[in-house]
Write a protein that holds these residues in place. Structure first.
Motif, mmCIF file in Angstrom:
data_model
loop_
_atom_site.group_PDB
_atom_site.id
_atom_site.type_symbol
_atom_site.label_atom_id
_atom_site.label_comp_id
_atom_site.label_asym_id
_atom_site.label_seq_id
_atom_site.Cartn_x
_atom_site.Cartn_y
_atom_site.Cartn_z
ATOM 1 N N TYR A 14 53.469 5.802 169.368
ATOM 2 C CA TYR A 14 54.121 7.018 169.829
ATOM 3 C C TYR A 14 53.532 7.461 171.167
ATOM 4 O O TYR A 14 52.308 7.517 171.322
ATOM 5 N N ALA A 15 54.407 7.794 172.109
ATOM 6 C CA ALA A 15 53.977 8.166 173.454
ATOM 7 C C ALA A 15 53.115 9.422 173.419
ATOM 8 O O ALA A 15 53.454 10.390 172.731
ATOM 9 N N PRO A 16 52.008 9.427 174.139
ATOM 10 C CA PRO A 16 51.147 10.625 174.176
ATOM 11 C C PRO A 16 51.714 11.679 175.116
ATOM 12 O O PRO A 16 52.270 11.380 176.166
ATOM 13 N N HIS A 17 51.560 12.931 174.713
ATOM 14 C CA HIS A 17 51.886 14.082 175.548
ATOM 15 C C HIS A 17 50.669 15.003 175.541
ATOM 16 O O HIS A 17 49.913 15.041 174.562
ATOM 17 N N PHE A 18 50.506 15.775 176.617
ATOM 18 C CA PHE A 18 49.343 16.647 176.714
ATOM 19 C C PHE A 18 49.749 18.024 177.253
ATOM 20 O O PHE A 18 50.651 18.152 178.078
ATOM 21 N N SER A 19 49.068 19.041 176.748
ATOM 22 C CA SER A 19 49.244 20.415 177.213
ATOM 23 C C SER A 19 47.888 21.011 177.541
ATOM 24 O O SER A 19 46.906 20.768 176.830
ATOM 25 N N ASN A 20 47.834 21.792 178.598
ATOM 26 C CA ASN A 20 46.632 22.546 178.942
ATOM 27 C C ASN A 20 46.761 24.017 178.576
ATOM 28 O O ASN A 20 45.861 24.811 178.872
ATOM 29 N N ALA A 21 47.877 24.375 177.916
ATOM 30 C CA ALA A 21 48.116 25.782 177.577
ATOM 31 C C ALA A 21 47.007 26.382 176.709
ATOM 32 O O ALA A 21 46.666 27.563 176.882
ATOM 33 N N PRO A 22 46.409 25.605 175.767
ATOM 34 C CA PRO A 22 45.344 26.202 174.943
ATOM 35 C C PRO A 22 43.990 26.307 175.640
ATOM 36 O O PRO A 22 43.019 26.735 175.022
ATOM 37 N N PHE A 24 42.367 23.651 177.034
ATOM 38 C CA PHE A 24 41.755 22.326 177.016
ATOM 39 C C PHE A 24 42.895 21.324 176.985
ATOM 40 O O PHE A 24 44.068 21.702 176.867
ATOM 41 N N ARG A 25 42.593 20.041 177.082
ATOM 42 C CA ARG A 25 43.635 19.014 177.089
ATOM 43 C C ARG A 25 43.998 18.686 175.644
ATOM 44 O O ARG A 25 43.259 17.988 174.952
ATOM 45 N N MET A 26 45.127 19.228 175.196
ATOM 46 C CA MET A 26 45.564 19.086 173.806
ATOM 47 C C MET A 26 46.647 18.017 173.719
ATOM 48 O O MET A 26 47.679 18.103 174.396
ATOM 49 N N HIS A 27 46.400 17.028 172.887
ATOM 50 C CA HIS A 27 47.360 15.939 172.698
ATOM 51 C C HIS A 27 48.364 16.289 171.623
ATOM 52 O O HIS A 27 48.037 16.937 170.624
ATOM 53 N N TRP A 48 43.670 13.281 162.201
ATOM 54 C CA TRP A 48 44.434 13.661 163.390
ATOM 55 C C TRP A 48 45.876 13.219 163.161
ATOM 56 O O TRP A 48 46.252 12.897 162.030
ATOM 57 N N GLY A 49 46.682 13.233 164.210
ATOM 58 C CA GLY A 49 48.095 12.935 164.041
ATOM 59 C C GLY A 49 48.400 11.576 163.456
ATOM 60 O O GLY A 49 49.497 11.352 162.938
ATOM 61 N N TYR A 50 47.449 10.652 163.507
ATOM 62 C CA TYR A 50 47.614 9.331 162.904
ATOM 63 C C TYR A 50 47.976 9.439 161.423
ATOM 64 O O TYR A 50 48.676 8.585 160.882
ATOM 65 N N LEU A 51 47.518 10.486 160.765
ATOM 66 C CA LEU A 51 47.804 10.698 159.346
ATOM 67 C C LEU A 51 49.303 10.742 159.076
ATOM 68 O O LEU A 51 49.756 10.348 157.996
ATOM 69 N N PHE A 52 50.091 11.189 160.048
ATOM 70 C CA PHE A 52 51.524 11.400 159.865
ATOM 71 C C PHE A 52 52.363 10.256 160.418
ATOM 72 O O PHE A 52 53.580 10.407 160.574
ATOM 73 N N GLY A 72 39.174 19.028 169.372
ATOM 74 C CA GLY A 72 38.053 18.295 168.798
ATOM 75 C C GLY A 72 38.447 17.188 167.851
ATOM 76 O O GLY A 72 37.570 16.590 167.213
ATOM 77 N N PHE A 73 39.734 16.869 167.797
ATOM 78 C CA PHE A 73 40.222 15.834 166.879
ATOM 79 C C PHE A 73 41.185 14.900 167.618
ATOM 80 O O PHE A 73 41.884 15.310 168.544
ATOM 81 N N GLY A 74 41.228 13.637 167.179
ATOM 82 C CA GLY A 74 42.212 12.689 167.675
ATOM 83 C C GLY A 74 42.121 12.454 169.164
ATOM 84 O O GLY A 74 41.051 12.204 169.723
ATOM 85 N N LYS A 75 43.259 12.552 169.832
ATOM 86 C CA LYS A 75 43.340 12.317 171.269
ATOM 87 C C LYS A 75 43.169 13.599 172.070
ATOM 88 O O LYS A 75 43.309 13.584 173.298
ATOM 89 N N SER A 76 42.902 14.717 171.402
ATOM 90 C CA SER A 76 42.638 15.968 172.104
ATOM 91 C C SER A 76 41.196 16.023 172.585
ATOM 92 O O SER A 76 40.309 15.368 172.037
ATOM 93 N N GLU A 77 40.984 16.845 173.589
ATOM 94 C CA GLU A 77 39.649 17.036 174.160
ATOM 95 C C GLU A 77 38.742 17.792 173.185
ATOM 96 O O GLU A 77 39.221 18.556 172.334
ATOM 97 N N THR A 78 37.443 17.566 173.311
ATOM 98 C CA THR A 78 36.439 18.294 172.533
ATOM 99 C C THR A 78 35.584 19.109 173.494
ATOM 100 O O THR A 78 34.505 18.675 173.920
#
Length: 307
Positions: A14-22, A24-27, A48-52, A72-78
């Motif tokens: 699945y193609a990654p998407h990212f937002s900085n709205a929160p 930090f870099r949230m996948h 992380w999203g891999y579960l789904f 702090g999980f998956g492809k998101s920044e910590t």
């Protein structure tokens, strides 16, 4: 943080998407038609999203499936300068949902994705269309929450360990090595389907926690429980009335040793007395891994019947 394009031998295509709205870099994954009904899948600890991944594949032909990785999980920044309490995850989720302007949302919630999703519902009941709890608590301004948490913790090995480790000072040390002890942690919580284990699968769940600095999300959720730092969102009367009227589905792996059905299914049914509830024998806490086809079938059928 997992490299953005890593697909784990094609098991997460699945193609990654990212937002900085929160802040930090949230996948997040965003699959399916842009004008489709939104299914928002919320993971918990320490996944992380891999579960789904199976559910995404089942639904993306007809629904817009959005799957964020919590901070702090998956492809998101910590980020190293943030706290990782429940209220922080609710804030982050809210900012993503508002940025994407998601409406008519079906919440699919697992583990602490439950209280995170219900926190979003408390703040924005008008954006929620359905609620699906899969081994995920659904606290929503109900009395007795503390009693539920205490009773469950007394019987759950994971929470017993958290309290012991927080007391003797070993919590950060152990969870700071989560990339190496991920399988034992999953098993402690209630993971039954050993046939799914492969090198790619182990990498998918272990790689987000490659260093102690990358383990702050997992540490924060456990430390927040031990210290009583998590704040559950309290809905107003209008939000309670609105959400209680939404179609709901409960699915529970009965071999869950961490969030035990006897404590949390009554909470769900108290909020949604007319909801379907499916008890999956032989499936544990991570029933998206233990019974992926059955869980996907139940959710897909529920969406079809309530469209």
């Amino acid at each position: 943080m997992i490299p953005a394009g890593l697909d784990f031998d094609g098991s997460f295509p699945y193609a990654p998407h990212f937002s900085n709205a929160p802040g930090f870099r949230m996948h997040y994954v965003d699959e399916g038609p842009r004008d489709g009904e939104v299914v928002l899948c919320l993971h918990g600890e320490p996944t992380w999203g891999y579960l789904f991944r199976h559910l995404i594949g089942t639904l993306r032909g007809r629904y817009r499936v959005v799957v964020p990785d919590h901070m702090g999980f998956g492809k998101s920044e910590t980020p190293q300068d943030r706290s990782y309490w429940l209220q922080d995850h609710i804030d982050n989720l809210e900012r993503l949902v508002l940025e994407l302007d998601l409406r008519g949302i079906t919440l699919v919630m697992h583990d602490f994705g439950g209280p995170a999703g219900m926190g979003l519902a408390a703040r924005h009941p008008d954006r929620i269309r359905r609620v699906v709890s899969v081994n995920g608590p659904t606290p929503f301004g109900q009395s007795g929450l503390r009693e539920i948490l205490v009773a469950n913790a007394q019987a759950a090995p994971w929470f017993q360990w958290i309290l012991k480790a927080a007391g003797d000072g070993s919590l950060e040390q152990v969870l700071g090595q989560l990339g190496y002890n991920i399988l034992s942690t999953l098993k402690l919580n209630g993971f039954e389907n050993h046939a799914v284990i492969s090198d790619a699968w182990l990498q998918a769940y272990g790689l987000p926690f490659a260093t102690p600095a990358e383990c702050l999300g997992a540490i924060g959720w456990a430390r927040g429980f031990a210290d009583g730092a998590h704040s559950f969102e309290t809905p107003d009367a209008a939000a309670v009335q609105a959400i209680r009227a939404r179609p709901a589905l409960g699915i529970w792996g009965m071999a869950d040793r961490t969030l035990q059905a006897e404590h949390f299914l009554p909470q769900f049914s108290g909020l949604f007395p007319a909801a379907e509830v499916h008890r999956l024998e032989g499936a544990g806490h991570y029933c998206f891994e233990d019974a992926p086809e059955r869980v996907s079938e139940l959710i897909s059928g529920f969406l079809d019947r309530t469209s």
